[in-house]
Design a protein around this motif. Structure first.
Motif, mmCIF file in Angstrom:
data_model
loop_
_atom_site.group_PDB
_atom_site.id
_atom_site.type_symbol
_atom_site.label_atom_id
_atom_site.label_comp_id
_atom_site.label_asym_id
_atom_site.label_seq_id
_atom_site.Cartn_x
_atom_site.Cartn_y
_atom_site.Cartn_z
ATOM 1 N N PHE A 196 -78.618 -14.673 -55.263
ATOM 2 C CA PHE A 196 -77.717 -13.539 -55.061
ATOM 3 C C PHE A 196 -76.992 -13.651 -53.721
ATOM 4 N N VAL A 197 -77.736 -13.977 -52.665
ATOM 5 C CA VAL A 197 -77.143 -14.064 -51.331
ATOM 6 C C VAL A 197 -76.141 -15.209 -51.254
ATOM 7 N N ILE A 198 -76.506 -16.379 -51.732
ATOM 8 C CA ILE A 198 -75.613 -17.540 -51.656
ATOM 9 C C ILE A 198 -74.349 -17.302 -52.476
ATOM 10 N N HIS A 199 -74.509 -16.680 -53.633
ATOM 11 C CA HIS A 199 -73.382 -16.449 -54.530
ATOM 12 C C HIS A 199 -72.398 -15.414 -53.977
ATOM 13 N N ASN A 200 -72.889 -14.500 -53.156
ATOM 14 C CA ASN A 200 -72.059 -13.367 -52.736
ATOM 15 C C ASN A 200 -71.728 -13.324 -51.251
ATOM 16 N N ASN A 201 -72.234 -14.276 -50.463
ATOM 17 C CA ASN A 201 -72.041 -14.206 -49.019
ATOM 18 C C ASN A 201 -71.656 -15.551 -48.434
ATOM 19 N N ASP A 202 -71.044 -15.483 -47.257
ATOM 20 C CA ASP A 202 -70.705 -16.693 -46.525
ATOM 21 C C ASP A 202 -71.836 -17.104 -45.577
ATOM 22 N N CYS A 203 -72.548 -16.104 -45.038
ATOM 23 C CA CYS A 203 -73.618 -16.375 -44.079
ATOM 24 C C CYS A 203 -74.970 -16.333 -44.783
ATOM 25 N N ILE A 204 -75.729 -17.400 -44.692
ATOM 26 C CA ILE A 204 -77.016 -17.489 -45.366
ATOM 27 C C ILE A 204 -78.117 -17.590 -44.312
ATOM 28 N N SER A 205 -79.119 -16.732 -44.402
ATOM 29 C CA SER A 205 -80.255 -16.827 -43.494
ATOM 30 C C SER A 205 -81.515 -16.387 -44.226
ATOM 31 N N ALA A 206 -82.666 -16.844 -43.737
ATOM 32 C CA ALA A 206 -83.933 -16.436 -44.333
ATOM 33 C C ALA A 206 -84.112 -14.931 -44.248
ATOM 34 N N ARG A 207 -83.696 -14.340 -43.123
ATOM 35 C CA ARG A 207 -83.849 -12.890 -42.961
ATOM 36 C C ARG A 207 -83.025 -12.135 -44.004
ATOM 37 N N GLU A 208 -81.804 -12.569 -44.226
ATOM 38 C CA GLU A 208 -80.959 -11.898 -45.211
ATOM 39 C C GLU A 208 -81.560 -12.032 -46.615
ATOM 40 N N ILE A 209 -82.087 -13.205 -46.935
ATOM 41 C CA ILE A 209 -82.715 -13.398 -48.236
ATOM 42 C C ILE A 209 -83.918 -12.472 -48.390
ATOM 43 N N CYS A 210 -84.743 -12.357 -47.343
ATOM 44 C CA CYS A 210 -85.934 -11.505 -47.414
ATOM 45 C C CYS A 210 -85.572 -10.030 -47.517
ATOM 46 N N GLU A 211 -84.456 -9.637 -46.952
ATOM 47 C CA GLU A 211 -83.997 -8.253 -47.114
ATOM 48 C C GLU A 211 -83.653 -7.960 -48.576
#
Length: 289
Positions: free
Chosen positions: A122-137
């Protein structure tokens, strides 16, 4: 969805499923892990082997791929996505049990890694910035939604322990966005690498950092509160004397293993979160812009 978009989605889902399976296989192969299955043997387990664990992990590839595809088709994090992923997970568990002839090899990992794959897609498909913290959120956001279609069944070992001791389990860890991974596992992995340690020792130190903190319901079920405290204290001692790469650390590691084998305590919850730690690290490396 046009052809190019479809091809991109299948490429991403395939890549994330591959990273998930590789992380599970690398976790079980990481050696030495006290009282857990690794390259030396079965640890405190009588029904698990390294080949069985590897076979089980590979059987989950289609499940992870399907979860990623669902996440990429979702416009937002909602109950529909949660319940679709839940159904995929239950089907994946049944496939796993067929492969393992009914042995529970990766039930906890299906929950933790399944959420991680879904959130990453979901994060990779919808965002430019990828981080472990964002994924965990996003993991936390998904895990906090109740699945109305979870079948009624008897309490799992983890749920029995939560009820008996008043501790939080795997569900709580996910709903909080894997705090043990974010606060202990990944920071220790990065610190150990920064000190120039071999990757094996960096991963082991990340494992022990989480072991020292997590209220592992697998250990509680097998050996009670005393066993948990002994595990946590032993893991912290390994780190305090220099970590798994030091001579003193290896001595403490051997002492901890002897202790855990004596009480038949196996930190399966920590092992699941180590696999998640490895996965999140690799996603961040592969997809950071």
């Amino acid at each position: 969805m046009n052809l190019a978009h479809l091809q991109t989605s299948f490429s991403l889902s395939h890549s994330l499923a591959t990273l998930a399976v590789e992380s599970l296989i690398d976790e079980v192969n990481l050696t030495p892990k006290p009282a857990l299955v690794d390259r030396r043997g079965s640890g405190a387990h009588t029904d698990l082997t390294l080949p069985l664990m590897e076979q089980s992990a590979r059987s989950l590839f289609p499940m992870f791929e399907a979860m990623a595809l669902e996440a990429m088709q979702a416009s937002c994090i909602d109950r529909d996505l949660r319940e679709k992923v839940g159904e995929i997970g239950r089907n994946g568990e049944q496939q796993m049990l067929l492969v393992t002839h009914g042995i529970n090899t990766h039930r906890g990992a299906i929950w933790a890694m399944g959420l991680s794959v879904t959130a990453s897609a979901f994060v990779i498909h919808n965002n430019d910035c990828i981080s472990a913290r964002e994924i965990c959120e996003i993991v936390a956001e998904i895990a906090q939604i109740e699945d109305r279609f979870i079948p009624q069944q008897k309490l799992s070992h983890g749920q029995q322990v939560q009820k008996k001791y008043g501790v939080q389990g795997a569900k709580y860890q996910a709903q909080m966005g894997f705090p043990v991974v974010m606060n202990q596992g990944l920071p220790q992995l990065y610190r150990s690498r920064a000190y120039g340690m071999r990757e094996q020792f960096a991963q082991l130190d990340a494992f022990f950092a989480m072991m020292a903190e997590l209220e592992d319901t697998c250990v509680l079920y097998r050996s009670g509160e005393l066993g948990l405290k002994r595990m946590q204290a032993g893991a912290q001692q390994i780190l305090d004397v220099g970590g798994s790469s030091s001579l003193a650390g290896r001595r403490k590691l051997n002492e901890l293993e002897a202790d855990l084998l004596k009480i038949k305590a196996s930190a399966g919850g920590v092992a699941d979160l180590l696999a998640v730690t490895l996965f999140l690290d690799r996603v961040a490396q592969n997809y950071q812009q």
